[in-house]
Enzyme design. Sequence first.
Site, PDB file in Angstrom:
ATOM      1  N   ILE A 132       0.836  -1.205   0.000  1.00 29.54           N
ATOM      2  CA  ILE A 132       0.000   0.000   0.000  1.00 29.54           C
ATOM      3  C   ILE A 132       0.867   1.249   0.000  1.00 29.54           C
ATOM      4  CG2 ILE A 132      -1.875  -1.183   1.217  1.00 29.54           C
ATOM      5  CD1 ILE A 132      -1.111   0.541   3.705  1.00 29.54           C
ATOM      6  N   ASP A 133       2.140   1.109   0.417  1.00 27.48           N
ATOM      7  CA  ASP A 133       3.025   2.274   0.582  1.00 27.48           C
ATOM      8  C   ASP A 133       3.492   2.861  -0.744  1.00 27.48           C
ATOM      9  OD1 ASP A 133       2.819   1.681   3.288  1.00 27.48           O
ATOM     10  OD2 ASP A 133       4.665   0.505   3.306  1.00 27.48           O
ATOM     11  N   GLY A 176       2.445   4.308   5.378  1.00 30.44           N
ATOM     12  CA  GLY A 176       3.336   4.649   4.279  1.00 30.44           C
ATOM     13  C   GLY A 176       4.779   4.305   4.548  1.00 30.44           C
TER      14      GLY A 176
END
Length: 335
Positions: A132-133, A176
């Site tokens: 997702i980062d 993140g």
Amino acid sequence: MRIGILSSGGDCPGINATIRGVGKTALMRYGMDVVGIHNGFTGLLNKDIEVFTERTLSGILNLGGTILGTSREKPFKKLLEADDDGKPDLIYQNYRELGLDCVVCIGGNGTQKTAYKLSQIGLNVVGIPKTIDNDVFGTDITFGFDSAVNIATEAIDRLHSTASSHKRVMVMEVMGHKAGWIALYAGMAGGADIILIPELGFDMKKVNAKIKEREKSGKPYSIVVMAEGLNINGNRLSGFAEAIEKATRIEVRTTVLGYVQRGGNPSPFDRNLATRLGGHATDTIAEQSFGRMVCMKGDTVSSIPLSEVAGKIKLVPENHDLIHQGLNMGISFGA
């Protein structure tokens, strides 16, 4: 050919769509045998596998998480200065005993680094970037990122109404790792007033000045989106919120969005991206082009050597167009 598929590291939306893309392409187009390896590299150590069929891979396109399970096992992480516990050798032995011709490694930076090391000891591997980062080097975008941005943006949308009602400063921390991609994209999409990312750093005085400027202009509330990788002197959000309250005399509330960003079903964009990357990984195997990671360059799927990826990270460039546009619109980045 007989190929294995594993997912390693943190879960994220789109892994199952990728498994499906790899597996169905292998079965339907190339007639390969496909096995799923459970729990990341731990499954290679334990020979914990299952044989995939077309039926096994049906109905998983929209599922979050990973049907294979995952782990953060790092077989090359040395337990002692001169000892690696024999894990790489055991993986090599099991790879041969399982009759594998290639292992597809779905994962982020750490997984791709491990995949590269496995290629160096003689395994045929192909990597697929997942996080997702959005911080995997060598690809423009990773699946999971769009889903996470959608979730974070919806959360920011909801904060606007409560912040406006109570005339508060709302601070939301998003994930993140060390990169600010989610904070930047969700902050801009959600209409945040202040966006703080590790790549730019921030000055507390400038953050407070922006909040006071908004108050003086008749906007008594502000939305601050910040990336988890920011250095805020160890006291995290509580100290950050206290600093704002002390300087502005405006009430502050904080929200840590956390693991909800990684859960749930993948967005349509991520489903299609994962399917494309998975299918291209299988094409790469069929061409016997190993030691590579599939990637997106613009709207084209291609691949690059794992040697160019291992040990690197992709950060938000300071001249990114979204930052430039945000500054033009009066959004503060605290720098």
